[in-house]
Design an enzyme around this catalytic site. Structure first.
Site, PDB file in Angstrom:
ATOM      1  N   LYS A 173     -14.128  -0.199  -4.030  1.00  0.00           N
ATOM      2  CA  LYS A 173     -15.229   0.174  -3.126  1.00  0.00           C
ATOM      3  C   LYS A 173     -16.300   0.936  -3.893  1.00  0.00           C
ATOM      4  CE  LYS A 173     -12.328   0.723   0.991  1.00  0.00           C
ATOM      5  NZ  LYS A 173     -11.789   1.668   1.939  1.00  0.00           N
ATOM      6  N   GLU A 193       0.821  -1.212   0.000  1.00  0.00           N
ATOM      7  CA  GLU A 193       0.000   0.000   0.000  1.00  0.00           C
ATOM      8  C   GLU A 193       0.858   1.267   0.000  1.00  0.00           C
ATOM      9  OE1 GLU A 193      -2.938   0.140   3.154  1.00  0.00           O
ATOM     10  OE2 GLU A 193      -4.350  -1.046   1.999  1.00  0.00           O
ATOM     11  N   HIS A 201       8.440 -26.625  -1.870  1.00  0.00           N
ATOM     12  CA  HIS A 201       7.780 -27.731  -2.561  1.00  0.00           C
ATOM     13  C   HIS A 201       6.626 -27.248  -3.433  1.00  0.00           C
ATOM     14  CE1 HIS A 201       9.993 -30.820  -0.222  1.00  0.00           C
ATOM     15  NE2 HIS A 201      10.144 -29.763   0.575  1.00  0.00           N
TER      16      HIS A 201
HETATM   17  O1  PA5 Z   1      -3.717   0.741   5.939  1.00  0.00           O
HETATM   18  C1  PA5 Z   1      -4.853   1.147   5.753  1.00  0.00           C
HETATM   19  O2  PA5 Z   1      -5.127   2.339   5.818  1.00  0.00           O
HETATM   20  C2  PA5 Z   1      -5.996   0.199   5.437  1.00  0.00           C
HETATM   21  O3  PA5 Z   1      -5.570  -1.120   5.315  1.00  0.00           O
HETATM   22  C3  PA5 Z   1      -7.001   0.245   6.557  1.00  0.00           C
HETATM   23  O4  PA5 Z   1      -6.340  -0.083   7.743  1.00  0.00           O
HETATM   24  C4  PA5 Z   1      -8.151  -0.707   6.336  1.00  0.00           C
HETATM   25  O5  PA5 Z   1      -8.779  -0.405   5.129  1.00  0.00           O
HETATM   26  C5  PA5 Z   1      -9.140  -0.622   7.480  1.00  0.00           C
HETATM   27  O6  PA5 Z   1      -9.569   0.686   7.653  1.00  0.00           O
HETATM   28  P1  PA5 Z   1     -10.314   1.134   8.962  1.00  0.00           P
HETATM   29  O7  PA5 Z   1      -9.398   0.966  10.103  1.00  0.00           O
HETATM   30  O8  PA5 Z   1     -10.686   2.558   8.714  1.00  0.00           O
HETATM   31  O9  PA5 Z   1     -11.536   0.249   9.093  1.00  0.00           O
END
Ligand code: PA5
Length: 432
Positions: A420, A285, A306
């Protein structure tokens, strides 16, 4: 303390040194808060700023949860669950949920809200129907679909089970002032903790997002925090010779520029599998944007030798491996001699499983290097709270600096919104 070995990385000392000015510049951008995403760098020194009262409240809440449930259900996704699960899996008994009650000091743990599977949630509700449970819902935004859906179902179940007392079985970690979960936690008077505004999900394992579930599972959070605090010192130098974190940044970025654009995080301990999942989110990310980035993958050895071993040895040459090795795994099994020796293993008698595992690592390293796969080795002294905290800070720091070196914002994730938006439109959510 953590050590790095770049001897088999195919990156030489002068190439590392040549990266120094660029890394120093990325270091300054990060520490001086002058880069994109600079409102999300609270994790840099968060560990050394946690107030003692916060630690005490986390521990007191953990004790309450330990005492009031058989199943502890942690609801969250992405950065709101991977950090906690990775540390809990790494440091708990390999079969902790299956231990007999008298062998276990802490509740069984189950994760929810990390998928949208009806089968998973139905089977979970069936499993816990007649059990004592506590819910910990973790969501920074408080509006993420996956955990919100699971929480809606599980909350109703807890309310039916405990009535007036249900608020003793529901706990929350969320934003301090905004979001649906904050509103609900305040309205229902749930015991709740705050995710600071300046720490993003994937950097949040050192906040109550990670610390509360760790404490419930009997993990020593002070030692974990101390590992982070030590990391703040260990990986602070701008001189690349003195900073193994920046040596790692340099090596992986030299390799990326040579088209080694897939990094596989390798372990030889099954309990580290989720550390790799956490690491994949952290780097995926943070770096994968604007058409750039090293693709983070992971393999668990020797298991995956494996399955994926063939490709790594012999397939497309765009990979490099970063191997985490643990010097002292604390537990081991001796190999005894056997009179019949039908399995032909007597040549190993007197040795241990960990010795064989070490030789598997050495043999694989030789083979993969011969197959032209660069290897970076990270050697941890021990797998405990302190050393794992230190390793996680090492990766977080490497990730922030690598992101700036790549010219991206390491603290946003705009690409996550695309699925989303489509999903909401298909679900006919108002406004889409
Ligand atoms: O790193 C991030 O920002 C995302 O992976 C969020 O942690 C994830 O989408 C969950 O979001 P939230 O904590 O708002 O539910």
């Amino acid at each position: 303390m953590l050590k790095i070995n770049l001897e088999n990385s195919f990156v030489n000392t002068s190439e590392i040194k040549n990266m120094e000015p660029f890394i120093q510049s990325a270091h300054r951008v990060l520490h001086e808060g002058t880069g994109p995403g600079n409102d999300f760098i609270g994790w840099l020194d968060f560990a050394s700023r946690i107030p003692n009262e916060e630690i005490s409240r986390i521990k007191a809440t953990a004790k309450k949860i330990q005492g009031n449930c058989e199943y502890f259900i942690v609801i969250g996704i992405g950065g709101s669950y991977l950090g906690a699960k990775s540390v809990i899996d790494a440091l708990s008994h390999s079969f902790h949920n299956l231990l007999e009650d008298d062998q276990r000091k802490v509740p069984k743990i189950i994760y929810a809200g990390q998928n949208i599977s009806g089968k998973y949630l139905r089977e979970l509700t069936e499993l816990i129907e007649k059990k004592d449970v506590s819910l910990l819902v973790i969501s920074k935004s408080g509006t993420t679909t996956e955990p919100a859906l699971s929480f809606r179902v599980l909350k109703e179940m807890v309310e039916n089970k405990y009535g007036e007392e249900s608020k003793d079985h529901i706990f929350a970690v969320t934003d301090g002032s905004k979001g649906a979960l904050r509103q609900l936690a305040d309205k229902e008077s749930y015991e709740s903790f705050v995710i600071p505004d300046n720490v993003g999900g994937r950097y949040s394992v050192i906040t109550p997002v990670g610390l509360l579930p760790l404490a419930v599972m009997g993990i020593n959070i002070e030692d974990f925090i101390n590992g982070f605090v030590q990391g703040e010192k260990d990986y602070s130098s701008v001189n690349i010779e003195d900073n193994i974190c920046y040596q790692y940044v340099a090596a992986r970025n030299v390799l990326y520029r040579r088209n080694n654009n897939i990094e596989l995080l390798v372990n030889y301990e099954p309990s580290l599998q989720y550390v790799s999942e956490w690491w994949k989110q952290l780097f995926g990310e943070s770096e994968g944007k604007d058409g750039k980035g090293i693709f983070p993958g992971s393999v668990n050895f020797s298991t995956d030798l494996h399955s994926m071993g063939q490709f790594i040895q012999d397939g497309t040459k765009n990979l490099f491996e970063t191997v985490i090795m643990v010097s002292d795994t604390a537990k081991d099994v001796a190999i005894k001699s056997n009179e019949e020796n039908l399995d032909g293993l007597n040549y190993l008698s007197g040795k241990t499983l960990n010795y064989v595992n070490q030789k598997a690592f050495e043999g694989t390293l030789l083979a993969h290097v011969e197959g032209n796969v660069p290897n970076i080795i990270l050697q941890m002294d021990k797998l405990d709270e302190y050393h794992l905290g230190n390793l996680m800070y090492f990766f977080m720091k490497a990730c922030g600096v690598s992101g700036y070196l790549l010219g991206v914002n390491p603290f946003n994730q705009p690409g996550v919104e695309a699925y989303k938006t489509n999903m909401f439109r298909l679900l006919e959510k108002p406004g889409y």
